[in-house]
Write a protein that holds these residues in place. Structure first.
Motif, PDB file in Angstrom:
ATOM      1  N   HIS A  25      10.457   8.169   1.648  1.00  0.00           N
ATOM      2  CA  HIS A  25       9.498   7.426   0.846  1.00  0.00           C
ATOM      3  C   HIS A  25       9.490   7.887  -0.610  1.00  0.00           C
ATOM      4  O   HIS A  25       8.976   7.176  -1.477  1.00  0.00           O
ATOM      5  CB  HIS A  25       8.089   7.555   1.437  1.00  0.00           C
ATOM      6  N   LEU A  26      10.060   9.051  -0.885  1.00  0.00           N
ATOM      7  CA  LEU A  26      10.160   9.550  -2.253  1.00  0.00           C
ATOM      8  C   LEU A  26      11.408   9.016  -2.955  1.00  0.00           C
ATOM      9  O   LEU A  26      11.494   9.049  -4.187  1.00  0.00           O
ATOM     10  CB  LEU A  26      10.208  11.084  -2.271  1.00  0.00           C
ATOM     11  N   THR A  27      12.363   8.534  -2.189  1.00  0.00           N
ATOM     12  CA  THR A  27      13.659   8.161  -2.764  1.00  0.00           C
ATOM     13  C   THR A  27      14.068   6.716  -2.520  1.00  0.00           C
ATOM     14  O   THR A  27      15.001   6.229  -3.155  1.00  0.00           O
ATOM     15  CB  THR A  27      14.760   9.070  -2.186  1.00  0.00           C
ATOM     16  N   SER A  28      13.396   6.021  -1.626  1.00  0.00           N
ATOM     17  CA  SER A  28      13.830   4.669  -1.250  1.00  0.00           C
ATOM     18  C   SER A  28      12.676   3.680  -1.259  1.00  0.00           C
ATOM     19  O   SER A  28      11.532   4.045  -0.987  1.00  0.00           O
ATOM     20  CB  SER A  28      14.457   4.678   0.148  1.00  0.00           C
ATOM     21  N   ALA A  29      13.024   2.433  -1.560  1.00  0.00           N
ATOM     22  CA  ALA A  29      12.052   1.338  -1.441  1.00  0.00           C
ATOM     23  C   ALA A  29      12.097   0.813  -0.011  1.00  0.00           C
ATOM     24  O   ALA A  29      12.996   1.144   0.761  1.00  0.00           O
ATOM     25  CB  ALA A  29      12.390   0.231  -2.427  1.00  0.00           C
ATOM     26  N   VAL A  30      11.133  -0.003   0.333  1.00  0.00           N
ATOM     27  CA  VAL A  30      11.077  -0.542   1.687  1.00  0.00           C
ATOM     28  C   VAL A  30      12.305  -1.413   1.956  1.00  0.00           C
ATOM     29  O   VAL A  30      12.753  -2.173   1.093  1.00  0.00           O
ATOM     30  CB  VAL A  30       9.774  -1.356   1.908  1.00  0.00           C
ATOM     31  N   ASP A  31      12.858  -1.280   3.129  1.00  0.00           N
ATOM     32  CA  ASP A  31      14.015  -2.069   3.542  1.00  0.00           C
ATOM     33  C   ASP A  31      13.558  -3.486   3.884  1.00  0.00           C
ATOM     34  O   ASP A  31      12.744  -3.685   4.782  1.00  0.00           O
ATOM     35  CB  ASP A  31      14.667  -1.398   4.753  1.00  0.00           C
ATOM     36  N   PRO A  68      -1.493   0.039 -10.319  1.00  0.00           N
ATOM     37  CA  PRO A  68      -1.789  -0.818  -9.156  1.00  0.00           C
ATOM     38  C   PRO A  68      -0.506  -1.140  -8.380  1.00  0.00           C
ATOM     39  O   PRO A  68       0.568  -1.267  -8.958  1.00  0.00           O
ATOM     40  CB  PRO A  68      -2.373  -2.091  -9.800  1.00  0.00           C
ATOM     41  N   LYS A  69      -0.625  -1.273  -7.084  1.00  0.00           N
ATOM     42  CA  LYS A  69       0.493  -1.619  -6.196  1.00  0.00           C
ATOM     43  C   LYS A  69       1.674  -0.650  -6.338  1.00  0.00           C
ATOM     44  O   LYS A  69       2.823  -1.036  -6.198  1.00  0.00           O
ATOM     45  CB  LYS A  69       0.952  -3.054  -6.463  1.00  0.00           C
ATOM     46  N   GLN A  70       1.355   0.583  -6.610  1.00  0.00           N
ATOM     47  CA  GLN A  70       2.377   1.612  -6.782  1.00  0.00           C
ATOM     48  C   GLN A  70       2.872   2.107  -5.433  1.00  0.00           C
ATOM     49  O   GLN A  70       2.103   2.259  -4.495  1.00  0.00           O
ATOM     50  CB  GLN A  70       1.759   2.769  -7.580  1.00  0.00           C
ATOM     51  N   THR A  71       4.168   2.366  -5.329  1.00  0.00           N
ATOM     52  CA  THR A  71       4.704   2.965  -4.109  1.00  0.00           C
ATOM     53  C   THR A  71       4.769   4.473  -4.297  1.00  0.00           C
ATOM     54  O   THR A  71       4.637   4.985  -5.415  1.00  0.00           O
ATOM     55  CB  THR A  71       6.113   2.437  -3.797  1.00  0.00           C
ATOM     56  N   ALA A  72       4.998   5.188  -3.215  1.00  0.00           N
ATOM     57  CA  ALA A  72       5.149   6.640  -3.308  1.00  0.00           C
ATOM     58  C   ALA A  72       6.343   6.989  -4.196  1.00  0.00           C
ATOM     59  O   ALA A  72       6.297   7.944  -4.977  1.00  0.00           O
ATOM     60  CB  ALA A  72       5.328   7.231  -1.911  1.00  0.00           C
TER      61      ALA A  72
END
Length: 200
Positions: A25-31, A68-72
């Motif tokens: 989750h620190l290195t990749s976006a959702v598949d 807002p809507k930030q990913t890890a």
């Protein structure tokens, strides 16, 4: 948190994520090929990792990186970039952090600040020594993102700091050389006078 503290924090945080098998989750976006259920699980785990990040950094840092809507991954990379940019600089970092905090407060009361206004406000708060980079940023079309503008200002501040240090070192060296020549000249003159007295 200073640079040395950040390096320690980042190492421990990565170890923690690896232990709970969420380091990706620190290195990749959702598949995007994941099923609906798998995406829901990813979203829940990502929110957990984000919460770990937010709860283990200072309030000032939180206000600086929060979006807002930030990913890890977004939060991790912005925090990493902040400390990479900040190796030789503090003033721009502090000013940008305060501005970002104010923008967040306005957004919370229904008056969101656009990226354009945020960047222009950041530029307007600079002193005249930054006129060159401020002009370049203002003339960019479109204006850079707030974080990019902040990074470029920090690089400029770093460059100025290095030049000031180099100039100070050069001035000190020149002054030392001048003092040494003066001492040598005095000693030489004293030696000649002493020699003349002995001959007389």
């Amino acid at each position: 948190m200073e640079n040395g503290e950040y390096a320690t924090w980042a190492t421990l945080f990565e170890n923690h994520c690896q232990a709970y098998m969420v380091h990706d989750h620190l290195t990749s976006a959702v598949d995007t090929t994941l099923s609906t259920a798998e995406k829901a699980l990813w979203s829940r785990l990502d929110a957990l990792v984000r919460q770990w990040i937010y709860s283990t950094i200072s309030t000032d840092l939180l206000h600086t990186i929060l979006e807002p809507k930030q990913t890890a991954k977004d939060a991790w990379e912005r925090l990493e970039g902040l400390f990479q940019d900040n190796k030789h600089s503090r003033a721009v970092y502090v000013g940008a952090g305060e501005l970002k905090k104010l923008a967040g407060q306005l957004s919370n009361v229904g008056a969101p600040v656009t990226n354009q206004r945020l960047v222009l406000q950041l530029i307007s708060g600079l002193n005249e020594s930054y006129d060159g980079i401020a002009t370049i940023l203002q003339q960019s079309n479109p204006l850079p993102h707030f974080y990019e503008a902040r990074s470029r200002l920090i690089l400029e501040e770093t460059r100025k700091s290095k030049h000031a240090t180099a100039a100070g070192t050069a001035l000190y060296s020149a002054s030392s050389s001048s003092d040494q020549r003066s001492d040598n000249s005095s000693n030489s003159g004293g030696g000649r006078n002493s020699s003349r007295k002995n001959n007389n």
